[in-house]
Design a protein around this motif. Structure first.
Motif, PDB file in Angstrom:
ATOM      1  N   ARG A 135       0.841  -1.200   0.000  1.00 28.14           N
ATOM      2  CA  ARG A 135       0.000   0.000   0.000  1.00 28.14           C
ATOM      3  C   ARG A 135       0.877   1.251   0.000  1.00 28.14           C
ATOM      4  N   THR A 136       1.256   1.661  -1.186  1.00 29.84           N
ATOM      5  CA  THR A 136       2.130   2.825  -1.364  1.00 29.84           C
ATOM      6  C   THR A 136       1.565   3.696  -2.484  1.00 29.84           C
ATOM      7  N   PRO A 137       2.005   4.949  -2.587  1.00 34.69           N
ATOM      8  CA  PRO A 137       1.580   5.779  -3.727  1.00 34.69           C
ATOM      9  C   PRO A 137       1.948   5.152  -5.070  1.00 34.69           C
ATOM     10  N   GLN A 138       3.097   4.473  -5.112  1.00 31.46           N
ATOM     11  CA  GLN A 138       3.529   3.853  -6.371  1.00 31.46           C
ATOM     12  C   GLN A 138       2.576   2.740  -6.804  1.00 31.46           C
ATOM     13  N   SER A 139       2.127   1.920  -5.834  1.00 24.18           N
ATOM     14  CA  SER A 139       1.218   0.823  -6.204  1.00 24.18           C
ATOM     15  C   SER A 139      -0.149   1.365  -6.619  1.00 24.18           C
ATOM     16  N   ARG A 140      -0.573   2.451  -5.986  1.00 25.90           N
ATOM     17  CA  ARG A 140      -1.853   3.061  -6.402  1.00 25.90           C
ATOM     18  C   ARG A 140      -1.767   3.510  -7.861  1.00 25.90           C
ATOM     19  N   LEU A 141      -0.643   4.133  -8.207  1.00 27.00           N
ATOM     20  CA  LEU A 141      -0.471   4.657  -9.564  1.00 27.00           C
ATOM     21  C   LEU A 141      -0.371   3.527 -10.592  1.00 27.00           C
ATOM     22  N   LEU A 142       0.482   2.530 -10.308  1.00 30.30           N
ATOM     23  CA  LEU A 142       0.767   1.505 -11.305  1.00 30.30           C
ATOM     24  C   LEU A 142      -0.247   0.365 -11.331  1.00 30.30           C
ATOM     25  N   LEU A 143      -0.671  -0.137 -10.158  1.00 27.74           N
ATOM     26  CA  LEU A 143      -1.533  -1.306 -10.110  1.00 27.74           C
ATOM     27  C   LEU A 143      -3.015  -0.978 -10.213  1.00 27.74           C
ATOM     28  N   VAL A 144      -3.385   0.170  -9.699  1.00 20.59           N
ATOM     29  CA  VAL A 144      -4.803   0.530  -9.717  1.00 20.59           C
ATOM     30  C   VAL A 144      -5.108   1.447 -10.896  1.00 20.59           C
ATOM     31  N   ALA A 146      -2.950   2.854 -13.548  1.00 17.89           N
ATOM     32  CA  ALA A 146      -2.407   2.550 -14.873  1.00 17.89           C
ATOM     33  C   ALA A 146      -2.827   1.166 -15.368  1.00 17.89           C
ATOM     34  N   ALA A 147      -2.638   0.132 -14.547  1.00 19.39           N
ATOM     35  CA  ALA A 147      -2.904  -1.238 -15.012  1.00 19.39           C
ATOM     36  C   ALA A 147      -4.368  -1.435 -15.390  1.00 19.39           C
ATOM     37  N   GLU A 148      -5.278  -0.863 -14.610  1.00 17.14           N
ATOM     38  CA  GLU A 148      -6.689  -1.044 -14.915  1.00 17.14           C
ATOM     39  C   GLU A 148      -7.112  -0.188 -16.108  1.00 17.14           C
ATOM     40  N   ARG A 149      -6.597   1.027 -16.196  1.00 12.56           N
ATOM     41  CA  ARG A 149      -6.982   1.888 -17.316  1.00 12.56           C
ATOM     42  C   ARG A 149      -6.404   1.398 -18.634  1.00 12.56           C
ATOM     43  N   LEU A 150      -5.246   0.759 -18.579  1.00  8.43           N
ATOM     44  CA  LEU A 150      -4.618   0.241 -19.797  1.00  8.43           C
ATOM     45  C   LEU A 150      -5.082  -1.161 -20.151  1.00  8.43           C
ATOM     46  N   GLY A 156     -11.701  -2.732 -11.270  1.00  4.36           N
ATOM     47  CA  GLY A 156     -12.219  -3.125  -9.973  1.00  4.36           C
ATOM     48  C   GLY A 156     -11.512  -4.296  -9.338  1.00  4.36           C
ATOM     49  N   THR A 157     -10.451  -4.796  -9.989  1.00  5.78           N
ATOM     50  CA  THR A 157      -9.720  -5.939  -9.418  1.00  5.78           C
ATOM     51  C   THR A 157      -9.114  -5.582  -8.075  1.00  5.78           C
ATOM     52  N   HIS A 158      -8.540  -4.394  -7.989  1.00  5.22           N
ATOM     53  CA  HIS A 158      -7.819  -4.000  -6.776  1.00  5.22           C
ATOM     54  C   HIS A 158      -8.510  -2.849  -6.061  1.00  5.22           C
ATOM     55  N   HIS A 159      -8.491  -2.938  -4.746  1.00  3.79           N
ATOM     56  CA  HIS A 159      -8.918  -1.834  -3.885  1.00  3.79           C
ATOM     57  C   HIS A 159      -7.697  -1.452  -3.045  1.00  3.79           C
ATOM     58  N   TRP A 160      -7.122  -0.323  -3.353  1.00  8.59           N
ATOM     59  CA  TRP A 160      -5.827   0.066  -2.792  1.00  8.59           C
ATOM     60  C   TRP A 160      -5.833   0.073  -1.272  1.00  8.59           C
ATOM     61  N   ASP A 161      -6.939   0.473  -0.669  1.00 13.38           N
ATOM     62  CA  ASP A 161      -7.009   0.537   0.793  1.00 13.38           C
ATOM     63  C   ASP A 161      -6.863  -0.843   1.443  1.00 13.38           C
ATOM     64  N   ASP A 162      -7.096  -1.906   0.683  1.00  8.86           N
ATOM     65  CA  ASP A 162      -6.997  -3.260   1.225  1.00  8.86           C
ATOM     66  C   ASP A 162      -5.603  -3.862   1.080  1.00  8.86           C
ATOM     67  N   PHE A 163      -4.692  -3.166   0.404  1.00 12.30           N
ATOM     68  CA  PHE A 163      -3.330  -3.680   0.276  1.00 12.30           C
ATOM     69  C   PHE A 163      -2.652  -3.655   1.650  1.00 12.30           C
ATOM     70  N   PRO A 164      -2.005  -4.732   2.069  1.00 18.14           N
ATOM     71  CA  PRO A 164      -1.260  -4.701   3.335  1.00 18.14           C
ATOM     72  C   PRO A 164       0.154  -4.190   3.125  1.00 18.14           C
ATOM     73  N   ILE A 202       6.073  -1.677  -4.928  1.00 14.38           N
ATOM     74  CA  ILE A 202       4.923  -2.113  -5.718  1.00 14.38           C
ATOM     75  C   ILE A 202       4.314  -3.395  -5.163  1.00 14.38           C
ATOM     76  N   ASN A 203       5.134  -4.398  -4.991  1.00 14.65           N
ATOM     77  CA  ASN A 203       4.657  -5.722  -4.632  1.00 14.65           C
ATOM     78  C   ASN A 203       5.757  -6.413  -3.837  1.00 14.65           C
ATOM     79  N   PHE A 204       5.367  -7.310  -2.925  1.00 20.31           N
ATOM     80  CA  PHE A 204       6.385  -8.005  -2.143  1.00 20.31           C
ATOM     81  C   PHE A 204       5.969  -9.453  -1.910  1.00 20.31           C
ATOM     82  N   ILE A 205       6.967 -10.303  -1.636  1.00 25.66           N
ATOM     83  CA  ILE A 205       6.746 -11.719  -1.401  1.00 25.66           C
ATOM     84  C   ILE A 205       7.594 -12.117  -0.196  1.00 25.66           C
ATOM     85  N   VAL A 206       7.045 -12.969   0.672  1.00 24.07           N
ATOM     86  CA  VAL A 206       7.708 -13.278   1.939  1.00 24.07           C
ATOM     87  C   VAL A 206       7.567 -14.757   2.259  1.00 24.07           C
TER      88      VAL A 206
END
Length: 211
Positions: A135-144, A146-150, A156-164, A202-206
């Motif tokens: 949940r960062t400004p970068q992920s809002r821009l790119l994943l919500v 840009a990715a959805e508009r392009l 509606g796939t992503h809701h930025w407020d729900d990103f941990p 943008i994204n992380f894996i753990v």
């Protein structure tokens, strides 16, 4: 997008498996004799590679159409995968050496209950692997935006407020009795495309383990 992301996630998963169980990187089937669970498996994009790595795989998804598609594809590939429709917490899952939930938790309403169900499914000494958009400004821009508009992902796939955030996920895991290792970023650049990185924006894996 998930098809593009999958090779990056698989590279992380394979390295985590080798590190956790001490398998040789040249071993073709490091998961022979082990049980693996993919929670939120979709159409089986991760289940099938895990089966090819030798695991006895269960895939769980809340959408029956996903389970139907996954089962048909696995049968066509001659892969014996146990697909189940339902919520992770309601299926009495236990005894898995590897538990994965990739790009799932951001879609879950009750995150503590979900993580608790994953912890209940994990065997002592097992390995958990999770990934999520941060949940960062970068992920809002790119994943919500840009990715959805392009048209890279459906609207509606992503809701930025729900990103941990990584710290929030670490706390959720700790509350369920799990210790989280240092996260690795999944980043994008014009030259490399999607790749593992130290950049978590943008994204992380753990990985995580029962304490």
């Amino acid at each position: 997008m998930l098809h593009r992301l999958n090779p990056v996630r698989l590279a992380f998963i394979r390295a985590a498996i080798d590190s956790h169980w001490g398998t040789d990187v040249r071993t073709i089937k490091p998961l022979v004799g082990k049980r693996a669970l993919d929670a939120g498996c979709g159409a089986g994009l991760l289940c099938e590679p895990l089966a090819r790595l030798g695991a006895h795989v269960s895939g769980v998804d809340a959408a029956p159409e996903n389970i139907s598609a996954a089962g048909e594809h696995a049968a066509a590939m001659d892969l014996a995968i146990d697909y189940r429709h339902g919520e992770v917490g309601s299926l009495d899952l236990a005894g898995y050496d590897l538990v994965c939930a990739l790009e799932v938790i951001e879609h879950v309403a009750d995150k503590p209950a979900f993580i608790g169900a994953l912890a209940d499914a994990l065997s002592p000494g097992g390995l958990m692997i999770l990934s999520a958009p941060n949940r960062t400004p970068q992920s809002r821009l790119l994943l919500v935006e840009a990715a959805e508009r392009l048209g890279q992902i459906p609207r509606g796939t992503h809701h930025w407020d729900d990103f941990p955030t990584p710290d929030e996920l670490k706390d959720l895991l700790a509350d369920a009795g799990l210790a989280m290792d240092d996260p690795k970023g999944i980043a994008w650049s014009p030259l490399k495309g999607l790749h593992l990185s130290d950049n978590l924006a943008i994204n992380f894996i753990v990985t995580a383990r029962l304490r």
